[in-house]
Design a protein around this motif. Structure first.
Motif, PDB file in Angstrom:
ATOM      1  N   CYS A   1      35.758  36.350  41.326  1.00  0.00           N
ATOM      2  CA  CYS A   1      36.387  36.423  40.000  1.00  0.00           C
ATOM      3  C   CYS A   1      37.611  35.496  39.866  1.00  0.00           C
ATOM      4  O   CYS A   1      38.215  35.435  38.808  1.00  0.00           O
ATOM      5  CB  CYS A   1      36.788  37.864  39.664  1.00  0.00           C
TER       6      CYS A   1
ATOM      7  N   VAL B   1      37.473  37.927  49.716  1.00  0.00           N
ATOM      8  CA  VAL B   1      38.838  37.441  49.525  1.00  0.00           C
ATOM      9  C   VAL B   1      39.083  36.293  50.482  1.00  0.00           C
ATOM     10  O   VAL B   1      38.695  36.343  51.647  1.00  0.00           O
ATOM     11  CB  VAL B   1      39.859  38.575  49.772  1.00  0.00           C
TER      12      VAL B   1
ATOM     13  N   ARG C   1      40.652  35.622  40.829  1.00  0.00           N
ATOM     14  CA  ARG C   1      41.973  36.209  40.572  1.00  0.00           C
ATOM     15  C   ARG C   1      42.869  36.007  41.780  1.00  0.00           C
ATOM     16  O   ARG C   1      42.412  36.020  42.911  1.00  0.00           O
ATOM     17  CB  ARG C   1      41.859  37.706  40.313  1.00  0.00           C
ATOM     18  N   ARG C   2      44.141  35.816  41.513  1.00  0.00           N
ATOM     19  CA  ARG C   2      45.132  35.757  42.581  1.00  0.00           C
ATOM     20  C   ARG C   2      45.535  37.171  42.930  1.00  0.00           C
ATOM     21  O   ARG C   2      45.910  37.950  42.065  1.00  0.00           O
ATOM     22  CB  ARG C   2      46.351  34.953  42.157  1.00  0.00           C
ATOM     23  N   LEU C   3      45.449  37.517  44.201  1.00  0.00           N
ATOM     24  CA  LEU C   3      45.736  38.874  44.645  1.00  0.00           C
ATOM     25  C   LEU C   3      47.109  38.902  45.314  1.00  0.00           C
ATOM     26  O   LEU C   3      47.507  37.974  46.007  1.00  0.00           O
ATOM     27  CB  LEU C   3      44.674  39.328  45.641  1.00  0.00           C
TER      28      LEU C   3
ATOM     29  N   TYR D   1      39.097  44.333  42.293  1.00  0.00           N
ATOM     30  CA  TYR D   1      38.607  44.243  40.917  1.00  0.00           C
ATOM     31  C   TYR D   1      37.087  44.122  40.840  1.00  0.00           C
ATOM     32  O   TYR D   1      36.443  44.792  40.041  1.00  0.00           O
ATOM     33  CB  TYR D   1      39.245  43.059  40.202  1.00  0.00           C
ATOM     34  N   CYS D   2      36.503  43.248  41.671  1.00  0.00           N
ATOM     35  CA  CYS D   2      35.062  43.024  41.553  1.00  0.00           C
ATOM     36  C   CYS D   2      34.295  43.290  42.845  1.00  0.00           C
ATOM     37  O   CYS D   2      33.070  43.284  42.841  1.00  0.00           O
ATOM     38  CB  CYS D   2      34.808  41.589  41.095  1.00  0.00           C
TER      39      CYS D   2
ATOM     40  N   TYR E   1      43.143  34.792  47.166  1.00  0.00           N
ATOM     41  CA  TYR E   1      42.320  34.654  45.970  1.00  0.00           C
ATOM     42  C   TYR E   1      40.964  35.293  46.202  1.00  0.00           C
ATOM     43  O   TYR E   1      40.448  35.280  47.313  1.00  0.00           O
ATOM     44  CB  TYR E   1      42.090  33.178  45.624  1.00  0.00           C
ATOM     45  N   CYS E   2      40.380  35.819  45.129  1.00  0.00           N
ATOM     46  CA  CYS E   2      39.006  36.307  45.182  1.00  0.00           C
ATOM     47  C   CYS E   2      38.076  35.127  44.939  1.00  0.00           C
ATOM     48  O   CYS E   2      38.305  34.325  44.036  1.00  0.00           O
ATOM     49  CB  CYS E   2      38.784  37.392  44.140  1.00  0.00           C
TER      50      CYS E   2
ATOM     51  N   CYS F   1      37.701  42.447  47.246  1.00  0.00           N
ATOM     52  CA  CYS F   1      38.561  42.347  46.061  1.00  0.00           C
ATOM     53  C   CYS F   1      38.591  43.707  45.364  1.00  0.00           C
ATOM     54  O   CYS F   1      37.545  44.323  45.164  1.00  0.00           O
ATOM     55  CB  CYS F   1      38.015  41.282  45.123  1.00  0.00           C
TER      56      CYS F   1
END
Length: 66
Positions: free
Chosen positions: A59, A30, A61-63, A25-26, A55-56, A23
């Motif tokens: 966290c 994934v 989040r939708r990627l 972001y974090c 998605y992760c 991911c």
């Protein structure tokens, strides 16, 4: 006289599998999810579509793949 239109969308997860890469972001893992969407009008199915969403798992989040 009153007209009532009933429209509905159902989404159902068909399968999950790990996707390559971390991911952004974090750094978590994934997951690729296959999602089936059904549009209905007055309980009559009109539209079926299968999408792959990423998605992760850490966290949530939708990627978006570009």
């Amino acid at each position: 006289m009153c007209l009532v239109f009933v429209c509905d969308e159902d989404q159902r997860v068909i399968g999950r599998q790990p996707a390559p890469g971390p991911c952004p972001y974090c750094g978590g893992m994934v997951q690729a999810m296959d999602v089936e969407s059904n549009w209905r009008f007055c309980f009559v199915p009109l539209y079926f579509k299968t999408k792959r969403k990423f998605y992760c798992s850490v966290c949530s989040r939708r990627l978006v793949v570009q």
